[in-house]
Design a protein around this motif. Structure first.
Motif: not given
Length: 485
Positions: A396-421
């Protein structure tokens, strides 16, 4: 019998001690006023009631004879004393101690003889500003079982909108569980599935070949056009325009190394409303804003270290292929690449570069999705892919890289949430790094915040807090950029 689809099984076959393939998140919770006892007991009780609705938590792997093809999922009831663990931190511990705990736990492989998940509860945190007791929860879910959207669907089963857990609708009566499959039955079923997959693959090849030919022609046309522009610019004595496309290799950075069995982790909770207002003023999407924040943080961090490449960093960006309403606990995702414009010093010009690169990526996604199979024949892959993963770690250190890092964006809820109270205060994702891509930045919106989780190989990026600090500073720069537009 349900055999793992090819894309899901890849996360099993490529897993090594250096590359655990589970995802998760670090959550902070505020306990109700007057809460007594240990919250871990309340959580186990809550999970026990929700398990019938959470199929991804109630199955384990069973290998086929000789492990010649992908394993199957078989029903398995988890022992909550084993899957939900309690940890006691020092008095008044806070985020630095939690980050260290997540970094250490994220290196540990999930046992494959049990359901592929584990929850860790941390007590001993400093109280919230209002004096209420806080606890933390670090979750681990194997990527073979869920992708980002499937994890969100699972969270919708486990979490509630009020401190009082809701009553879920009654489940339909369960049919008789089929008798255990013998080796001959497993082999016959697996071979039948393989034959069907080969048939489906052969039937789809003409259409995929046409799409691939079209994409290749388009890419070649883009390359020829870009080359012509470059030649003409040089003839006029001007600087050649830089391509936004994906034909350029990424520059080598400290992130493009084989990973070790160490991790560093940091989390941020950024104000969402100012970011939303700024990106609207700029006529951009929230995803464009996230990419710019990452680009700015990476540029400033690498510049301070004397490591900023002349070429732009390239990010691998996961893209969901999941149809609306699909809550199946499997992987339906593909990957694209995008230039972050880190070579551009001017913030406004860098933002325009990112917008152009993002638009170019989106334009090609429709065709790209049609080329990405979620399932494919797997005979021999359980033998070959672990060898390939080990071999890749050596080069992996010798092969020319195609990308440098991963960036992921996951949509989530816009309201408060609760778990076990308990009310969830924050939700910082923790994802995967692999050989050659030793940094992953994942963001998810929650309530009024943009929750950011940064995870890296501990040897490649031990100072991940410095990168997180730069990302927090980039928020004010983005707001200023919008004000100046």
């Amino acid at each position: 019998m349900r055999q793992l689809p090819g894309l899901d099984a890849l996360f099993l076959h490529l897993e090594t001690p250096e590359m655990p393939m589970h995802v998760g998140a670090l959550h902070l919770f505020e306990l109700p006023a007057g809460f007594r006892g240990h919250w871990v007991n309340a959580l186990r009780k809550h999970l026990k009631a929700r398990l019938p609705y959470a199929g991804a938590l109630r199955r384990r792997l069973a290998e086929l004879p000789l492990n010649f093809s992908n394993p199957i999922w078989e029903p398995a009831e988890p022992d909550l004393r084993v899957h939900v663990l309690q940890h006691q931190l020092g008095p008044d511990a806070d985020l630095p101690e939690l980050h260290a705990q997540v970094a250490a736990l994220h290196c540990q492989l999930l046992p494959r003889d049990r359901p592929l998940w584990r929850f860790h509860v941390f007590e001993g945190l400093a109280p919230a500003a209002n004096g209420r007791k806080r606890v933390a929860l670090y979750t681990q879910l194997h990527h073979a079982a869920v992708d980002g959207q499937a994890a969100v669907a699972l969270a919708q089963v486990l979490l509630d909108l009020t401190p009082q857990p809701r009553e879920l609708p009654a489940l339909p009566p369960r049919g008789k569980r089929s008798a255990a499959h013998g080796e001959v039955d497993l082999l016959r079923s697996a071979l039948t599935l393989q034959a069907r997959q080969w048939f489906e693959l052969a039937r789809s090849l003409p259409g995929k070949a046409g799409t691939l030919s079209s994409l290749a022609g388009s890419a070649a046309g883009d390359w020829l056009g870009q080359t012509a522009k470059g030649v003409w610019a040089r003839l006029k004595g001007e600087k050649a325009p830089r391509s936004h496309g994906m034909l350029n290799l990424a520059p080598r950075t400290r992130f493009n190394v084989p990973v070790t069995a160490t991790r560093s982790f940091a989390s941020l909770s950024l104000p969402l409303m100012p970011l939303q207002a700024a990106r609207k003023a700029l006529g951009a999407s929230l995803n464009d804003a996230v990419l710019w924040l990452c680009s700015t943080a990476l540029r400033e961090f690498l510049k301070a270290e004397g490591e900023l490449p002349r070429k732009p960093l390239i990010a691998a960006v996961p893209v969901s292929m999941r149809e609306s309403g699909d809550t199946r606990a499997n992987n339906q995702v593909t990957m694209s690449a995008l230039s972050l414009g880190t070579h551009i010093a001017d913030p406004a010009k860098r933002f325009k570069h990112i917008q152009a690169a993002s638009g170019s990526m989106k334009a090609g996604l429709g065709s790209l999705k049609s080329l990405m199979p979620l399932d494919f024949p797997s005979i021999g892959l359980p033998w070959l892919l672990p060898l390939a993963a080990k071999a890749w770690g050596g080069v992996a250190e010798k092969v020319p890289p195609l990308v440098n890092l991963v960036i992921s964006n996951v949509p989530g809820p816009g309201v408060p949430l609760y778990l076990a109270g308990a009310r969830m205060l924050s939700n910082a994702p923790a994802s995967i790094v692999v050989h050659g891509i030793a940094l992953n930045i994942t963001v998810q919106t929650y309530e009024k915040h943009l929750e950011v989780g940064l995870i890296a190989c501990g040897e490649a990026l031990p100072d991940i807090d410095a990168l997180a600090t730069q990302m927090a500073a980039a928020v004010e720069q983005f707001i200023e950029l919008a004000a100046e537009s």
